[in-house]
Write a protein that holds these residues in place. Structure first.
Motif, PDB file in Angstrom:
ATOM      1  N   PHE A  83       0.833  -1.206   0.000  1.00 19.38           N
ATOM      2  CA  PHE A  83       0.000   0.000   0.000  1.00 19.38           C
ATOM      3  C   PHE A  83       0.869   1.260   0.000  1.00 19.38           C
ATOM      4  O   PHE A  83       0.565   2.238  -0.674  1.00 19.38           O
ATOM      5  CB  PHE A  83      -0.947   0.019   1.212  1.00 19.38           C
ATOM      6  CG  PHE A  83      -2.009  -1.044   1.163  1.00 19.38           C
ATOM      7  CD1 PHE A  83      -2.542  -1.463  -0.053  1.00 19.38           C
ATOM      8  CD2 PHE A  83      -2.484  -1.631   2.336  1.00 19.38           C
ATOM      9  CE1 PHE A  83      -3.519  -2.452  -0.092  1.00 19.38           C
ATOM     10  CE2 PHE A  83      -3.457  -2.617   2.298  1.00 19.38           C
ATOM     11  CZ  PHE A  83      -3.976  -3.035   1.081  1.00 19.38           C
TER      12      PHE A  83
ATOM     13  N   GLU B  82     -11.264   8.687  -0.424  1.00 19.34           N
ATOM     14  CA  GLU B  82     -12.263   7.687  -0.782  1.00 19.34           C
ATOM     15  C   GLU B  82     -11.868   6.312  -0.267  1.00 19.34           C
ATOM     16  O   GLU B  82     -12.643   5.611   0.377  1.00 19.34           O
ATOM     17  CB  GLU B  82     -12.281   7.595  -2.308  1.00 19.34           C
ATOM     18  CG  GLU B  82     -13.571   7.947  -2.953  1.00 19.34           C
ATOM     19  CD  GLU B  82     -13.469   7.600  -4.424  1.00 19.34           C
ATOM     20  OE1 GLU B  82     -14.295   6.820  -4.887  1.00 19.34           O
ATOM     21  OE2 GLU B  82     -12.521   8.086  -5.090  1.00 19.34           O
ATOM     22  N   GLU B  83     -10.621   5.971  -0.611  1.00 18.37           N
ATOM     23  CA  GLU B  83     -10.122   4.649  -0.272  1.00 18.37           C
ATOM     24  C   GLU B  83     -10.060   4.466   1.245  1.00 18.37           C
ATOM     25  O   GLU B  83     -10.442   3.415   1.774  1.00 18.37           O
ATOM     26  CB  GLU B  83      -8.731   4.499  -0.879  1.00 18.37           C
ATOM     27  CG  GLU B  83      -8.233   3.090  -0.899  1.00 18.37           C
ATOM     28  CD  GLU B  83      -6.879   3.023  -1.549  1.00 18.37           C
ATOM     29  OE1 GLU B  83      -6.579   3.880  -2.411  1.00 18.37           O
ATOM     30  OE2 GLU B  83      -6.112   2.117  -1.189  1.00 18.37           O
TER      31      GLU B  83
ATOM     32  N   ILE C  10     -13.443   3.911   2.579  1.00 20.53           N
ATOM     33  CA  ILE C  10     -13.891   2.530   2.364  1.00 20.53           C
ATOM     34  C   ILE C  10     -13.196   1.584   3.331  1.00 20.53           C
ATOM     35  O   ILE C  10     -13.812   0.671   3.882  1.00 20.53           O
ATOM     36  CB  ILE C  10     -13.644   2.111   0.898  1.00 20.53           C
ATOM     37  CG1 ILE C  10     -14.603   2.893  -0.001  1.00 20.53           C
ATOM     38  CG2 ILE C  10     -13.837   0.611   0.714  1.00 20.53           C
ATOM     39  CD1 ILE C  10     -14.294   2.791  -1.467  1.00 20.53           C
ATOM     40  N   MET C  11     -11.923   1.850   3.561  1.00 25.94           N
ATOM     41  CA  MET C  11     -11.200   1.004   4.517  1.00 25.94           C
ATOM     42  C   MET C  11     -11.872   1.045   5.882  1.00 25.94           C
ATOM     43  O   MET C  11     -12.061   0.021   6.532  1.00 25.94           O
ATOM     44  CB  MET C  11      -9.737   1.468   4.638  1.00 25.94           C
ATOM     45  CG  MET C  11      -8.881   1.120   3.446  1.00 25.94           C
ATOM     46  SD  MET C  11      -7.312   1.985   3.510  1.00 25.94           S
ATOM     47  CE  MET C  11      -6.220   0.656   3.958  1.00 25.94           C
TER      48      MET C  11
ATOM     49  N   LEU D 295     -14.946   1.867   6.479  1.00 27.45           N
ATOM     50  CA  LEU D 295     -16.281   1.288   6.323  1.00 27.45           C
ATOM     51  C   LEU D 295     -16.268  -0.226   6.500  1.00 27.45           C
ATOM     52  O   LEU D 295     -17.154  -0.793   7.142  1.00 27.45           O
ATOM     53  CB  LEU D 295     -16.776   1.644   4.920  1.00 27.45           C
ATOM     54  CG  LEU D 295     -18.153   1.198   4.503  1.00 27.45           C
ATOM     55  CD1 LEU D 295     -19.157   2.151   5.126  1.00 27.45           C
ATOM     56  CD2 LEU D 295     -18.279   1.218   3.000  1.00 27.45           C
ATOM     57  N   VAL D 296     -15.266  -0.867   5.925  1.00 31.52           N
ATOM     58  CA  VAL D 296     -15.251  -2.325   5.982  1.00 31.52           C
ATOM     59  C   VAL D 296     -14.529  -2.843   7.228  1.00 31.52           C
ATOM     60  O   VAL D 296     -14.320  -4.043   7.365  1.00 31.52           O
ATOM     61  CB  VAL D 296     -14.606  -2.939   4.719  1.00 31.52           C
ATOM     62  CG1 VAL D 296     -15.403  -2.570   3.490  1.00 31.52           C
ATOM     63  CG2 VAL D 296     -13.159  -2.505   4.576  1.00 31.52           C
ATOM     64  N   GLY D 297     -14.145  -1.933   8.105  1.00 31.84           N
ATOM     65  CA  GLY D 297     -13.572  -2.366   9.369  1.00 31.84           C
ATOM     66  C   GLY D 297     -12.078  -2.633   9.321  1.00 31.84           C
ATOM     67  O   GLY D 297     -11.577  -3.495  10.039  1.00 31.84           O
ATOM     68  N   ALA D 298     -11.357  -1.892   8.469  1.00 31.28           N
ATOM     69  CA  ALA D 298      -9.902  -2.055   8.423  1.00 31.28           C
ATOM     70  C   ALA D 298      -9.312  -1.655   9.762  1.00 31.28           C
ATOM     71  O   ALA D 298      -9.768  -0.720  10.399  1.00 31.28           O
ATOM     72  CB  ALA D 298      -9.307  -1.184   7.326  1.00 31.28           C
ATOM     73  N   THR D 299      -8.284  -2.392  10.180  1.00 31.15           N
ATOM     74  CA  THR D 299      -7.621  -2.025  11.425  1.00 31.15           C
ATOM     75  C   THR D 299      -6.836  -0.749  11.195  1.00 31.15           C
ATOM     76  O   THR D 299      -6.421  -0.460  10.076  1.00 31.15           O
ATOM     77  CB  THR D 299      -6.654  -3.139  11.861  1.00 31.15           C
ATOM     78  OG1 THR D 299      -5.976  -3.598  10.696  1.00 31.15           O
ATOM     79  CG2 THR D 299      -7.378  -4.280  12.496  1.00 31.15           C
TER      80      THR D 299
ATOM     81  N   TYR E  72      -3.625  -0.904   9.260  1.00 30.22           N
ATOM     82  CA  TYR E  72      -3.648  -0.929   7.801  1.00 30.22           C
ATOM     83  C   TYR E  72      -3.890   0.439   7.197  1.00 30.22           C
ATOM     84  O   TYR E  72      -3.509   0.708   6.062  1.00 30.22           O
ATOM     85  CB  TYR E  72      -4.736  -1.886   7.307  1.00 30.22           C
ATOM     86  CG  TYR E  72      -4.215  -3.278   7.116  1.00 30.22           C
ATOM     87  CD1 TYR E  72      -3.390  -3.565   6.038  1.00 30.22           C
ATOM     88  CD2 TYR E  72      -4.518  -4.282   8.007  1.00 30.22           C
ATOM     89  CE1 TYR E  72      -2.878  -4.833   5.863  1.00 30.22           C
ATOM     90  CE2 TYR E  72      -4.022  -5.553   7.843  1.00 30.22           C
ATOM     91  CZ  TYR E  72      -3.201  -5.829   6.767  1.00 30.22           C
ATOM     92  OH  TYR E  72      -2.694  -7.072   6.594  1.00 30.22           O
TER      93      TYR E  72
ATOM     94  N   ARG F  83      -9.566  11.301  10.312  1.00 31.53           N
ATOM     95  CA  ARG F  83     -10.566  11.126  11.367  1.00 31.53           C
ATOM     96  C   ARG F  83     -11.161   9.727  11.295  1.00 31.53           C
ATOM     97  O   ARG F  83     -11.452   9.222  10.222  1.00 31.53           O
ATOM     98  CB  ARG F  83     -11.670  12.174  11.205  1.00 31.53           C
ATOM     99  CG  ARG F  83     -11.209  13.561  11.558  1.00 31.53           C
ATOM    100  CD  ARG F  83     -11.464  13.884  13.018  1.00 31.53           C
ATOM    101  NE  ARG F  83     -10.533  14.888  13.506  1.00 31.53           N
ATOM    102  CZ  ARG F  83      -9.446  14.607  14.226  1.00 31.53           C
ATOM    103  NH1 ARG F  83      -9.169  13.375  14.567  1.00 31.53           N
ATOM    104  NH2 ARG F  83      -8.644  15.555  14.630  1.00 31.53           N
ATOM    105  N   VAL F  84     -11.363   9.141  12.462  1.00 28.89           N
ATOM    106  CA  VAL F  84     -11.970   7.799  12.480  1.00 28.89           C
ATOM    107  C   VAL F  84     -13.493   7.917  12.354  1.00 28.89           C
ATOM    108  O   VAL F  84     -14.080   8.797  12.949  1.00 28.89           O
ATOM    109  CB  VAL F  84     -11.627   7.060  13.794  1.00 28.89           C
ATOM    110  CG1 VAL F  84     -12.229   5.652  13.766  1.00 28.89           C
ATOM    111  CG2 VAL F  84     -10.136   6.993  13.967  1.00 28.89           C
TER     112      VAL F  84
END
Ligand SMILES: Nc1ncnc2c1ncn2[C@@H]1O[C@H](COP(=O)(O)OP(=O)(O)O)[C@@H](O)[C@H]1O
Ligand SMILES: [Mg+2]
Lengths: 306, 226
Positions: free
Chosen positions: A11, A209-210, A213-214, A216-220, A223, A305-306
């Motif tokens: 990444f 955006e990315e 989405i990260m 949104l899908v619960g990325a730690t 990551y 921001r989280v």
């Protein structure tokens, strides 16, 4: 763990390529600050060597009366040598002085002088003692030892070849260089830190955006953040490589000037940088990585921001 | 499964988006959240994913009080809730497969799991033939299917669909609704936010109406009334 690391590295490089020109600009600025630091190191080393060279030429020469006996002279030599301030004391007997002088004249083709030398029955030259101190500040103390009255009868003349004026001038110059150097270095480092900060900010922005989405899908968090921090580390690593690539040819160009500057005593800048390669570039890299990690962490804290 | 207790949300400085919401949703339920634009539907959904915190009251998912959730636990919460939107939110430079796999990758899933789960969810949404296409090479309905597939990779207990058919034509919208109904029948609790009257009236499910940040109606097998 290895998988996580692999993905983070992937990444980070993706970010790097996506903002290619921005990455290049960032690296250039970091490289510039490295170059400034290295120029500083170079000039410092140069001045140090100059001072050293001048210091090396300082010594005390004691000329003995022609009447002085060798045992008397050796007593003085021993006394001087025992002194902890003294680096070396070289005794040049009349005989050696004569041969040296003669050899020198022959080499220069002064046949008149050599011929007339042969006319002397007695060696006309002085025996002498060449004393070097461990530090220039010790010379006055050594001079005092020599001027003790017990030695007075055998001494013709004591000569302290004092270059302390030159040295203090050089020391002043060195101080100036250090002051100006620090200001310039801090200036460049500050710019580099700001640029890294801004680059990470822009990276966050372009990847909004990315990153969204990260999340949104619960990325730690790892990551999301680690690639950004790693990206700033990549800048430092590439910049230090670029610096090495730039510095060495430059040193190659400067080398002849630097060594001709000191007649006889060569100052090998290339060797200086090579011998201290890890210290110089290692610490530069370390400092830059630390600064970049901090500045990217601050940027992440502010803009992610989280 | 989900319980809102006297929840209010005030956006700083002083805009009240939700007022005293009491709402309970059972596990496996299919519930419509309807209301006009600006009513506070999306805000309600964001409280569930901890994107926003309530100003007052509590939001429970199972026994989990997510109003008190720690930052570090937010990712865990989000893996249990799938979310899809009107604008799909796909990454344009990634293929269908990559878009779905990405969701697993960034959660640290092992490669073996990605290899099994991604084809599974793509099969559920009926896109197994188009895995190598890019979003721009797909119709709106197909893009929404990719988003649904992505929302399913963590096998969420709850799926929130925030106006998923807003940008789609009637027939395509219908097929998305069918897909969501199917997913609900497999046991996923479904919160369907919409202001599409036809869809609501056709399905005859529970309808919660929100107006100016307040629950104005809650009817089993309801109709869209405003
Ligand atoms: N982050 C925010 N800050 C301030 N006001 C907001 C924010 N998000 C939404 N709002 C306001 O809250 C109200 C409800 O918004 P939203 O929940 O998105 O409504 P809906 O999804 O029902 O259209 C709107 O008036 C909107 O302007
Ligand atoms: Mg909305």
């Amino acid at each position: 763990m290895f998988l996580h690391l692999y993905r983070v590295v992937k990444f980070a490089f993706q970010n790097f390529w996506r903002n290619f020109w921005l990455s290049i600009v960032t690296i250039s600025i970091i490289t510039l600050s490295f170059l400034s630091v290295n120029f500083f190191i170079f000039t410092n080393a140069l001045v140090d060597t100059t001072i050293q060279a001048v210091e090396n030429r300082i010594n005390i020469t004691v000329n003995f009366k022609t009447t002085a006996s060798e045992p008397d002279i050796l007593v003085l030599k021993n006394a001087v040598e025992k002194n902890s301030y003294v680096e070396s004391a070289v005794y040049i007997s009349k005989q050696i002085a004569f041969e040296k002088f003669r050899a020198k004249q022959e080499k220069e083709g002064n046949t008149i002088v050599t011929d007339s030398l042969d006319q002397f029955e007695e060696n006309p030259l002085f025996a002498s003692l060449l004393i070097k101190a461990k530090d220039i500040n010790y010379y006055p103390a050594i001079t005092q030892i020599i001027s003790q009255s017990q030695y007075e009868p055998i001494i013709e003349k004591t000569n302290l070849d004092d270059k302390s004026k030159v040295i203090s001038t050089l020391s002043n110059i060195k101080q100036r260089i250090q002051q100006v150097g620090w200001i310039i270095n801090i200036f460049f480092l500050a710019i580099a830190v700001l640029i890294v900060y801004n680059t990470i900010r822009i990276t966050i922005y372009t990847r909004k955006e990315e990153i969204g989405i990260m999340k949104l899908v619960g990325a730690t968090n790892w990551y999301i953040r680690a690639p950004l921090v790693l990206e700033s580390v990549i800048y430092s690593v590439i910049a230090i490589i670029a610096t090495v690539i730039i510095v060495y040819p430059l040193l190659g160009i400067l080398q002849p000037y630097a060594s001709s500057y000191f007649d006889g005593q060569a100052f090998d800048v290339l060797a200086f940088f090579s011998n201290n390669f890890l210290t110089i570039f290692g610490y530069e890299l370390l400092a830059s990585v630390v600064l970049n990690v901090i500045s990217s962490a601050v940027a992440i804290g502010r803009y992610l921001r989280v | 499964m989900i319980r809102f207790s006297s929840v209010s949300k005030i956006y700083p400085p002083d805009f009240t988006a939700l007022k005293n919401i009491d709402l309970e949703v059972q596990a496996g339920e299919f519930i419509f959240i309807v209301g006009q634009s600006g009513a506070g539907k999306t805000t309600l959904a964001k409280l569930l994913t901890a994107e926003e915190r309530p100003t007052k009251g509590s939001v429970m998912i199972g026994d989990w009080d997510i109003t008190k959730i720690r930052r570090a636990d937010v990712p865990t919460l989000r893996r249990q809730i799938g979310v899809i939107f009107q604008d799909f939110k796909l990454l344009p430079k990634k293929t269908v497969h990559e878009n779905v796999a990405f969701a697993l990758e960034v959660c640290g899933a092992p490669i073996s799991r990605i290899k099994t789960v991604v084809p599974q969810v793509l099969k559920i949404v009926g896109l197994e033939e188009k895995v190598h296409r890019y979003p721009r090479q797909l119709s709106g309905g197909e893009q929404q299917r990719v988003a649904i597939a992505r929302a399913l990779v963590h096998r969420p207990k709850i799926l929130i669909a925030d106006e998923p058919t807003g940008d789609l034509d009637t027939i395509t919208a219908k097929s998305i609704v069918d897909l969501l109904t199917k997913i609900n029948e497999f046991g996923t609790t479904l919160l369907f936010v919409t202001h599409n009257r036809d869809i609501v009236n056709m399905l005859k499910k529970r309808v919660v109406t929100i107006e100016d940040g307040e629950v104005k109606g809650d009817k089993e097998t309801g109709k869209y009334i405003l």
